[in-house]
Motif scaffolding. Structure first.
Motif, PDB file in Angstrom:
ATOM      1  N   VAL A  31       6.653   4.503   7.026  1.00 38.25           N
ATOM      2  CA  VAL A  31       5.695   3.474   7.355  1.00 38.25           C
ATOM      3  C   VAL A  31       4.837   2.982   6.056  1.00 38.25           C
ATOM      4  O   VAL A  31       4.497   3.764   4.989  1.00 38.25           O
ATOM      5  N   GLU A  32       4.764   1.600   5.743  1.00 39.76           N
ATOM      6  CA  GLU A  32       4.085   1.240   4.624  1.00 39.76           C
ATOM      7  C   GLU A  32       2.751   0.744   5.256  1.00 39.76           C
ATOM      8  O   GLU A  32       2.513  -0.046   6.108  1.00 39.76           O
ATOM      9  N   LEU A  33       1.508   1.443   4.674  1.00 41.07           N
ATOM     10  CA  LEU A  33       0.272   1.050   4.992  1.00 41.07           C
ATOM     11  C   LEU A  33      -0.330   0.044   4.430  1.00 41.07           C
ATOM     12  O   LEU A  33       0.164  -0.593   3.372  1.00 41.07           O
ATOM     13  N   ILE A  79       6.895  -0.724   9.681  1.00 37.83           N
ATOM     14  CA  ILE A  79       7.892   0.354   9.540  1.00 37.83           C
ATOM     15  C   ILE A  79       9.111  -0.335   8.914  1.00 37.83           C
ATOM     16  O   ILE A  79       9.621  -1.231   9.075  1.00 37.83           O
ATOM     17  N   VAL A  80       9.354   0.444   7.531  1.00 34.40           N
ATOM     18  CA  VAL A  80      10.073  -0.082   6.631  1.00 34.40           C
ATOM     19  C   VAL A  80      11.490   0.620   6.683  1.00 34.40           C
ATOM     20  O   VAL A  80      12.629   0.033   6.339  1.00 34.40           O
ATOM     21  N   ALA A  81      11.771   1.701   7.062  1.00 34.15           N
ATOM     22  CA  ALA A  81      12.825   2.451   7.135  1.00 34.15           C
ATOM     23  C   ALA A  81      12.816   3.361   8.425  1.00 34.15           C
ATOM     24  O   ALA A  81      11.947   3.805   8.877  1.00 34.15           O
ATOM     25  N   ALA A  82      13.975   3.790   8.930  1.00 34.71           N
ATOM     26  CA  ALA A  82      14.181   4.609  10.141  1.00 34.71           C
ATOM     27  C   ALA A  82      15.437   5.237   9.897  1.00 34.71           C
ATOM     28  O   ALA A  82      16.464   4.560   9.630  1.00 34.71           O
ATOM     29  N   GLU A  83      15.554   6.583  10.495  1.00 29.81           N
ATOM     30  CA  GLU A  83      16.882   7.151  10.678  1.00 29.81           C
ATOM     31  C   GLU A  83      16.645   8.202  11.735  1.00 29.81           C
ATOM     32  O   GLU A  83      15.639   8.867  11.901  1.00 29.81           O
ATOM     33  N   ARG A  84      17.717   8.583  12.298  1.00 25.92           N
ATOM     34  CA  ARG A  84      17.776   9.740  13.235  1.00 25.92           C
ATOM     35  C   ARG A  84      17.991  10.977  12.451  1.00 25.92           C
ATOM     36  O   ARG A  84      19.036  10.964  11.465  1.00 25.92           O
ATOM     37  N   GLY A  96       0.760  -1.289   0.056  1.00 30.43           N
ATOM     38  CA  GLY A  96       0.021   0.018  -0.091  1.00 30.43           C
ATOM     39  C   GLY A  96       0.809   1.166   0.153  1.00 30.43           C
ATOM     40  O   GLY A  96       2.038   1.164  -0.152  1.00 30.43           O
ATOM     41  N   PRO A  97       0.217   2.459   0.196  1.00 25.64           N
ATOM     42  CA  PRO A  97       1.040   3.728   0.122  1.00 25.64           C
ATOM     43  C   PRO A  97       1.776   3.677   1.504  1.00 25.64           C
ATOM     44  O   PRO A  97       1.688   3.167   2.342  1.00 25.64           O
ATOM     45  N   SER A  98       2.905   4.529   1.326  1.00 24.67           N
ATOM     46  CA  SER A  98       3.892   4.868   2.352  1.00 24.67           C
ATOM     47  C   SER A  98       3.606   6.236   2.776  1.00 24.67           C
ATOM     48  O   SER A  98       3.388   7.128   2.116  1.00 24.67           O
ATOM     49  N   ILE A  99       3.840   6.375   4.282  1.00 26.21           N
ATOM     50  CA  ILE A  99       3.596   7.734   4.944  1.00 26.21           C
ATOM     51  C   ILE A  99       5.167   8.024   5.686  1.00 26.21           C
ATOM     52  O   ILE A  99       5.711   6.841   6.119  1.00 26.21           O
ATOM     53  N   THR A 100       5.353   9.125   6.221  1.00 21.11           N
ATOM     54  CA  THR A 100       6.406   9.632   7.094  1.00 21.11           C
ATOM     55  C   THR A 100       6.061   9.968   8.228  1.00 21.11           C
ATOM     56  O   THR A 100       5.207  10.534   8.701  1.00 21.11           O
ATOM     57  N   VAL A 101       6.429   9.195   9.463  1.00 21.47           N
ATOM     58  CA  VAL A 101       5.872   9.396  11.098  1.00 21.47           C
ATOM     59  C   VAL A 101       7.195   9.964  12.032  1.00 21.47           C
ATOM     60  O   VAL A 101       8.293   9.071  11.644  1.00 21.47           O
ATOM     61  N   THR A 102       7.205  10.825  12.516  1.00 22.77           N
ATOM     62  CA  THR A 102       8.209  11.428  13.359  1.00 22.77           C
ATOM     63  C   THR A 102       7.905  11.260  14.812  1.00 22.77           C
ATOM     64  O   THR A 102       6.865  11.222  15.218  1.00 22.77           O
ATOM     65  N   GLY A 103       9.007  11.157  15.699  1.00 18.02           N
ATOM     66  CA  GLY A 103       8.793  11.055  17.018  1.00 18.02           C
ATOM     67  C   GLY A 103      10.027  11.020  17.699  1.00 18.02           C
ATOM     68  O   GLY A 103      11.224  10.864  17.355  1.00 18.02           O
ATOM     69  N   LYS A 104       9.967  10.815  19.195  1.00 15.96           N
ATOM     70  CA  LYS A 104      11.191  11.199  19.684  1.00 15.96           C
ATOM     71  C   LYS A 104      11.933   9.911  19.892  1.00 15.96           C
ATOM     72  O   LYS A 104      13.293   9.811  19.776  1.00 15.96           O
ATOM     73  N   THR A 105      11.194   8.691  19.970  1.00 13.19           N
ATOM     74  CA  THR A 105      11.985   7.549  19.988  1.00 13.19           C
ATOM     75  C   THR A 105      11.295   6.321  18.914  1.00 13.19           C
ATOM     76  O   THR A 105      10.058   6.559  18.512  1.00 13.19           O
ATOM     77  N   LEU A 106      11.878   5.280  18.661  1.00 14.31           N
ATOM     78  CA  LEU A 106      11.492   4.584  17.589  1.00 14.31           C
ATOM     79  C   LEU A 106      10.223   3.780  18.464  1.00 14.31           C
ATOM     80  O   LEU A 106       9.065   3.230  17.534  1.00 14.31           O
ATOM     81  N   ASP A 107      10.196   3.541  19.608  1.00 17.00           N
ATOM     82  CA  ASP A 107       9.193   2.848  20.500  1.00 17.00           C
ATOM     83  C   ASP A 107       7.896   3.739  20.344  1.00 17.00           C
ATOM     84  O   ASP A 107       6.808   3.375  20.136  1.00 17.00           O
ATOM     85  N   GLU A 108       8.023   4.957  20.548  1.00 19.17           N
ATOM     86  CA  GLU A 108       7.085   6.019  20.378  1.00 19.17           C
ATOM     87  C   GLU A 108       6.341   5.665  19.066  1.00 19.17           C
ATOM     88  O   GLU A 108       5.193   5.831  19.035  1.00 19.17           O
TER      89      GLU A 108
END
Length: 327
Positions: free
Chosen positions: A54-56, A30-35, A3-15
């Protein structure tokens, strides 16, 4: 088909993982992450956060429900697993590996091309403009110039003879209780010792595991070719992932040398134990623990050789709780 992908930000990966589960359902990944580091002036006031892709699911976003989840059913009746995301050990390892890859890429880029930081001088006009702007926006207040102090005349106080009262010495504090030995799937336990039998202590601790016998790894002076050597964060993640898959913990025997503290910090273990021999000279054991405790914060002692000494209780006077013995 994804499905479509979106970008989500937060203080930590757990959040971020919790928000993705609540807002988009269990099929979102979650298909990718970076600081990310943004803003700041000459390294000051910079913001650091995690940005994840994030891949929906193919059918689109599933919003978090509020109020009533279904006719005749209240939100309080919804299972707790739908209200917050509690990742399994395997999911935790996967997310940690994603963030580790992102950190490695960021560190490599910083080493290849690190821009020179602009010099900031308190005498420059740019610094004055910066301080004026911070004061205008309420970040700092105007400096307060102290008034000159006028020394007061010193009046000698009358001499009063005091009689010393003997004070009884305080009783030594009892060491904190030792925690239970971790042996769950994916747990990483480090055993540090300066004796050649440190590996044997780690093996004995693994044999007492309540689940399948734990895996043994080695580092430092304990690395002799008999077991797999692990000395960095990547190796620790692989050991954790293997433990989750095989339903067992991992014990790492680390021989004491000049690099031990650095190795233990890189492994980021769940527990740390100092292996001691109850039959060894007490002064030698105290010397080792004083040196090791100065750079490593251990959870307790793993004492071996209690059956072969006439003074087994001396290990309980070393300042750390005894959490495991071979007796």
């Amino acid at each position: 088909m994804s499905g479509p992908s979106i970008t989500v930000t937060g203080k930590t990966l757990d959040e971020i993982a919790t928000r993705v589960r609540v807002e988009h359902g269990p099929r979102a990944r979650i298909v990718a992450a970076e600081r990310v580091t943004s803003g700041g002036i000459a390294g000051l006031f910079a913001k650091r956060y995690v940005e994840a892709t994030v891949e929906l699911p193919e059918r689109g976003r599933r919003a978090a429900r509020t109020g009533r989840d279904a006719p005749g059913r209240r939100a309080s009746d919804t299972p707790a697993s739908q209200a917050a995301f509690s990742p399994t050990p395997a999911q935790r390892v996967g997310l940690a590996a994603l963030l580790a890859d992102a950190e490695d890429a960021e560190e490599a880029f910083a080493l290849e091309e690190k821009p020179a930081e602009p010099a900031v001088s308190t005498r420059s006009g740019a610094f004055a403009d910066l301080m004026d702007d911070l004061a205008f926006n309420g970040v700092i207040t105007d400096p307060v110039v102290p008034e000159p102090l006028v020394p007061e005349p010193v009046v000698p106080e009358p001499v009063v003879k005091m009689t010393a009262t003997p004070v009884a010495p305080a009783a030594p504090e009892a060491p904190r209780p030792a925690p239970d030995l971790l042996d769950g799937p994916g747990d990483l336990v480090v055993v540090v010792g300066e004796r050649p039998d440190t590996v044997a202590v780690a093996q004995a601790m693994a044999e007492g595991s309540s689940l399948q016998r734990a895996a043994i790894r080695v580092a430092g002076s304990c690395a002799d070719g008999r077991f797999v050597r692990v000395t960095d964060r990547r190796g620790a993640l692989e050991a954790r992932a293997s433990g989750v898959e095989l339903d067992r913990a991992t014990f790492v025997a680390v021989g004491w040398d000049s690099a031990t503290a650095e190795i233990v910090a890189a492994l980021a273990p769940d527990q740390i134990w100092f292996a001691v021999d109850a039959g060894r000279k007490h002064a030698d054991t105290e010397r080792f623990l004083a040196t090791a405790s100065a750079v490593i914060d251990a959870d307790g002692l793993a004492a071996a050789g209690l059956a072969g000494t006439s003074t087994p209780d001396t290990v309980r006077t070393l300042g750390l709780p005894v959490g495991w013995t071979d007796a």
